[in-house]
Design a protein around this motif. Structure first.
Motif, PDB file in Angstrom:
ATOM      1  N   LEU A  70       0.832  -1.204   0.000  1.00 32.83           N
ATOM      2  CA  LEU A  70       0.000   0.000   0.000  1.00 32.83           C
ATOM      3  C   LEU A  70       0.869   1.257   0.000  1.00 32.83           C
ATOM      4  O   LEU A  70       0.573   2.233  -0.705  1.00 32.83           O
ATOM      5  N   TYR A  71       1.932   1.229   0.772  1.00 27.91           N
ATOM      6  CA  TYR A  71       2.827   2.382   0.871  1.00 27.91           C
ATOM      7  C   TYR A  71       3.317   2.822  -0.503  1.00 27.91           C
ATOM      8  O   TYR A  71       3.205   3.989  -0.874  1.00 27.91           O
ATOM      9  N   TRP A  72       3.856   1.892  -1.293  1.00 26.66           N
ATOM     10  CA  TRP A  72       4.382   2.262  -2.613  1.00 26.66           C
ATOM     11  C   TRP A  72       3.253   2.652  -3.565  1.00 26.66           C
ATOM     12  O   TRP A  72       3.392   3.610  -4.339  1.00 26.66           O
ATOM     13  N   ASN A  73       2.141   1.944  -3.514  1.00 26.35           N
ATOM     14  CA  ASN A  73       1.074   2.211  -4.479  1.00 26.35           C
ATOM     15  C   ASN A  73       0.383   3.546  -4.259  1.00 26.35           C
ATOM     16  O   ASN A  73      -0.151   4.139  -5.207  1.00 26.35           O
ATOM     17  N   GLN A  74       0.380   4.053  -3.025  1.00 30.36           N
ATOM     18  CA  GLN A  74      -0.321   5.310  -2.759  1.00 30.36           C
ATOM     19  C   GLN A  74       0.379   6.524  -3.384  1.00 30.36           C
ATOM     20  O   GLN A  74      -0.187   7.609  -3.432  1.00 30.36           O
ATOM     21  N   PHE A  75       1.594   6.324  -3.881  1.00 30.37           N
ATOM     22  CA  PHE A  75       2.318   7.405  -4.556  1.00 30.37           C
ATOM     23  C   PHE A  75       2.188   7.333  -6.077  1.00 30.37           C
ATOM     24  O   PHE A  75       2.624   8.261  -6.774  1.00 30.37           O
ATOM     25  N   GLU A  76       1.617   6.261  -6.586  1.00 33.25           N
ATOM     26  CA  GLU A  76       1.534   6.098  -8.045  1.00 33.25           C
ATOM     27  C   GLU A  76       0.664   7.186  -8.657  1.00 33.25           C
ATOM     28  O   GLU A  76      -0.403   7.521  -8.149  1.00 33.25           O
ATOM     29  N   GLY A  77       1.123   7.748  -9.757  1.00 28.12           N
ATOM     30  CA  GLY A  77       0.382   8.808 -10.437  1.00 28.12           C
ATOM     31  C   GLY A  77       0.733  10.194  -9.944  1.00 28.12           C
ATOM     32  O   GLY A  77       0.274  11.190 -10.507  1.00 28.12           O
ATOM     33  N   GLY A  78       1.524  10.262  -8.883  1.00 29.56           N
ATOM     34  CA  GLY A  78       1.930  11.560  -8.365  1.00 29.56           C
ATOM     35  C   GLY A  78       0.879  12.170  -7.454  1.00 29.56           C
ATOM     36  O   GLY A  78      -0.234  11.649  -7.316  1.00 29.56           O
ATOM     37  N   PRO A  79       1.224  13.280  -6.810  1.00 29.75           N
ATOM     38  CA  PRO A  79       0.282  13.906  -5.874  1.00 29.75           C
ATOM     39  C   PRO A  79      -0.977  14.378  -6.589  1.00 29.75           C
ATOM     40  O   PRO A  79      -0.920  14.883  -7.703  1.00 29.75           O
ATOM     41  N   ALA A  80      -2.104  14.161  -5.952  1.00 28.08           N
ATOM     42  CA  ALA A  80      -3.385  14.604  -6.508  1.00 28.08           C
ATOM     43  C   ALA A  80      -4.279  15.017  -5.355  1.00 28.08           C
ATOM     44  O   ALA A  80      -4.291  14.373  -4.302  1.00 28.08           O
ATOM     45  N   ALA A  81      -5.017  16.082  -5.542  1.00 30.70           N
ATOM     46  CA  ALA A  81      -5.880  16.605  -4.487  1.00 30.70           C
ATOM     47  C   ALA A  81      -7.053  15.669  -4.241  1.00 30.70           C
ATOM     48  O   ALA A  81      -7.561  15.028  -5.167  1.00 30.70           O
ATOM     49  N   PRO A  82      -7.507  15.576  -3.002  1.00 30.89           N
ATOM     50  CA  PRO A  82      -8.681  14.740  -2.714  1.00 30.89           C
ATOM     51  C   PRO A  82      -9.936  15.341  -3.321  1.00 30.89           C
ATOM     52  O   PRO A  82     -10.005  16.539  -3.614  1.00 30.89           O
ATOM     53  N   GLU A  83     -10.933  14.506  -3.468  1.00 29.88           N
ATOM     54  CA  GLU A  83     -12.177  14.959  -4.073  1.00 29.88           C
ATOM     55  C   GLU A  83     -13.344  14.121  -3.575  1.00 29.88           C
ATOM     56  O   GLU A  83     -13.152  13.102  -2.888  1.00 29.88           O
ATOM     57  N   GLY A  84     -14.546  14.547  -3.893  1.00 31.86           N
ATOM     58  CA  GLY A  84     -15.747  13.779  -3.646  1.00 31.86           C
ATOM     59  C   GLY A  84     -15.989  13.410  -2.194  1.00 31.86           C
ATOM     60  O   GLY A  84     -15.803  14.211  -1.280  1.00 31.86           O
ATOM     61  N   ARG A  85     -16.419  12.181  -1.978  1.00 27.97           N
ATOM     62  CA  ARG A  85     -16.786  11.700  -0.644  1.00 27.97           C
ATOM     63  C   ARG A  85     -15.612  11.765   0.325  1.00 27.97           C
ATOM     64  O   ARG A  85     -15.785  12.111   1.497  1.00 27.97           O
TER      65      ARG A  85
END
Length: 223
Positions: free
Chosen positions: A107-122
């Protein structure tokens, strides 16, 4: 990558090959998923040297040791998440330590995939209602890092209704408390010491501000 894909990549469940003379699927070893980006992709927050050691040495060692310990036991062939929860419930500490750390790091490595992105929605709504916003959430996680004495993790988790921040020792994982892990920050020294020395809180804040893909995190919310 959704939760099901994450667990399938890490699970090491049956591969479809039959064990000789049994007619049953032979369990395959637990396999460390490939790093989803280049080793320099997290720089300068996490240096390529730290990634090489953290992923290539420490994370790999958890999978290697788990395969040694789980061979010819009831844990062999189970999904990795199930090994984590079953071994914890049974008090099989040696298995739990390796399985927990193997799962945690996926989970640690995968949560960085795609680069930083702002939260949204729910997820954004829950961050607002629980912490007063994303900045409050990050502050709670950063402060929680100081509650880990020695080695452990800072987790953002969901109980199905609200978000929760937990500091847990060693291989601790919210799965063992019936919670859904959403984001996990490794505060073992191997995660930050080469880059930040003793400045653990500074490392945690930088990771939360500059690396975490919060849309990935939000997608892990239970329905």
């Amino acid at each position: 990558m959704n939760r099901r894909t994450l667990l399938a990549a890490a699970g090491g469940a049956a591969a479809g090959l039959l064990a000789p003379g049994t007619g049953r699927a032979a369990p395959t070893p637990f396999a460390q998923p490939k790093l989803p980006y280049a080793e320099d992709a997290l720089a300068p927050v996490i240096s390529p040297r730290t990634v090489a050691l953290h992923y290539g040495k420490h994370h790999k060692a958890y999978f290697d040791k788990l395969n040694q310990l789980a061979a010819e036991t009831p844990y062999a062939g189970l999904p990795l998440e199930e090994v984590v929860t079953r071994s914890h419930a049974a008090g099989d500490q040696a298995i739990f330590n390796q399985a927990g750390q193997a799962w945690n790091h996926v989970l640690y490595w995968n949560q960085f995939e795609g680069g930083p992105a702002a939260p949204e929605g729910r997820f954004l709504d829950l961050a607002q209602s629980t912490f007063g916003g994303v900045d409050g959430l990050k502050q709670a996680m950063t402060e929680s890092a100081d509650k880990v004495f020695g080695t452990g993790w800072v987790w953002l988790a969901s109980d199905g209704r609200a978000l929760r921040v937990l500091s847990m020792q060693d291989a601790g994982n919210p799965l063992t408390e019936g919670l859904t892990p959403l984001c996990g920050i490794d505060v073992w020294e191997h995660a930050y010491y080469l880059d930040y020395e003793n400045r653990k809180a500074e490392h945690v804040k930088a990771v939360l501000d500059r690396l975490v893909n919060w849309r990935f995190v939000g997608a892990r919310l239970p329905a």
